[in-house]
Design an enzyme around this catalytic site. Sequence first.
Site, PDB file in Angstrom:
ATOM      1  N   TYR A 229       9.200  -4.390  -0.311  1.00 21.51           N
ATOM      2  CA  TYR A 229       7.928  -4.765   0.335  1.00 21.51           C
ATOM      3  C   TYR A 229       6.850  -3.715   0.031  1.00 21.51           C
ATOM      4  O   TYR A 229       5.664  -4.014  -0.006  1.00 21.51           O
ATOM      5  CB  TYR A 229       8.139  -4.934   1.844  1.00 21.51           C
ATOM      6  CG  TYR A 229       7.164  -5.886   2.496  1.00 21.51           C
ATOM      7  CD1 TYR A 229       7.315  -7.262   2.370  1.00 21.51           C
ATOM      8  CD2 TYR A 229       6.085  -5.417   3.235  1.00 21.51           C
ATOM      9  CE1 TYR A 229       6.422  -8.138   2.963  1.00 21.51           C
ATOM     10  CE2 TYR A 229       5.183  -6.280   3.837  1.00 21.51           C
ATOM     11  CZ  TYR A 229       5.365  -7.643   3.691  1.00 21.51           C
ATOM     12  OH  TYR A 229       4.470  -8.511   4.280  1.00 21.51           O
TER      13      TYR A 229
ATOM     14  N   LYS B  49       0.201  -3.953   5.903  1.00 22.68           N
ATOM     15  CA  LYS B  49       0.454  -4.593   7.210  1.00 22.68           C
ATOM     16  C   LYS B  49       0.256  -3.598   8.354  1.00 22.68           C
ATOM     17  O   LYS B  49      -0.209  -3.974   9.433  1.00 22.68           O
ATOM     18  CB  LYS B  49       1.870  -5.178   7.251  1.00 22.68           C
ATOM     19  CG  LYS B  49       2.055  -6.413   6.367  1.00 22.68           C
ATOM     20  CD  LYS B  49       1.095  -7.528   6.683  1.00 22.68           C
ATOM     21  CE  LYS B  49       1.434  -8.818   5.971  1.00 22.68           C
ATOM     22  NZ  LYS B  49       0.362  -9.821   6.071  1.00 22.68           N
TER      23      LYS B  49
END
Length: 264
Positions: free
Chosen positions: A159, A166
């Site tokens: 990720y 995020k």
Amino acid sequence: MGFMAGKKALIVGVASERSIATGIAVAFAREGCDIAFTYQNEKLLSRVTKLAERLHQNTDLLFPCDVASDDEIDAVFAALGKKWDGLDIIVHSVGYAPREQLAGGFVESITREGYRISHDISAYSLAALAKAGLPMMEGRNAAMLAMTYYAAEKAVPSYNVMGLAKASLEACVRFLAADLGPKGIRVNAISAGAIKTLAAAGIGGFRKMLSYARKAAPLQRTVTTEEVGNTAAFLCSDLASGITGEITFVDAGANIMAMTLDDT
Ligand SMILES: NC(=O)c1ccc[n+]([C@@H]2O[C@H](COP(=O)([O-])OP(=O)(O)OC[C@H]3O[C@@H](n4cnc5c(N)ncnc54)[C@H](O)[C@@H]3O)[C@@H](O)[C@H]2O)c1
């Protein structure tokens, strides 16, 4: 009558039938909300049109918007302002990092340009939409909602830089909530569990993330866009009038687990 009757929402982030934004639109429409949509580029217009038709929404309220462009964002609200006298809800369901950022090790993959793009598209754009949408939302019991992922808090393989984006998005939710609360606007995010969508397909090893989520989650399954949509409808409605600045997990409970002993 649905619990969103009379509300007007702008949904940013429909790319396919599987998009989380599609699940959100379905729930909003079911609860009586009027919906305007944006689409990232012309290739996506026909899909967004089909969705708007299926949900019996006004197909005059579809606007192009690449969130990297302030001009396109401003144009959305200028056009929407001619159709609606106000706006109650903005849904931000957008995320992007160049594909090579989402595979391999963190140090190996990260670049200055990858960092810039992922943060611009995935995090700054929430603030940009708030800035541009504020005049239409002020003083209306309005709500904004963003979509985040657990990698904002814990390192998740592959990720990579999106985890940082995020984390920035979640901080943006809190700063917006603090700033816009006095103007009657609530700002929240949903942290969704792994769901197979176009964006997710770009993450290296995503299938393993799905199978890990199934094993780790107390509910022993992944979640659906319908489940995220239902929570989104609640958070953006007046039923959630006391909730702002929060990150709500819709992940079948996966985030509460420290480990799984199941290695099958
Ligand atoms: N699918 C998952 O497992 C998962 C889990 C947690 C959070 N999320 C988040 O949910 C959100 C929606 O993703 P999704 O999984 O539904 O995938 P998706 O591919 O269906 O949606 C991503 C959307 O981002 C839009 N987008 C990308 N770059 C853009 C740009 N420059 N301008 C305007 N729009 C742009 C795309 O057009 C698309 O509509 C993202 O923020 C994603 O990070 C997804």
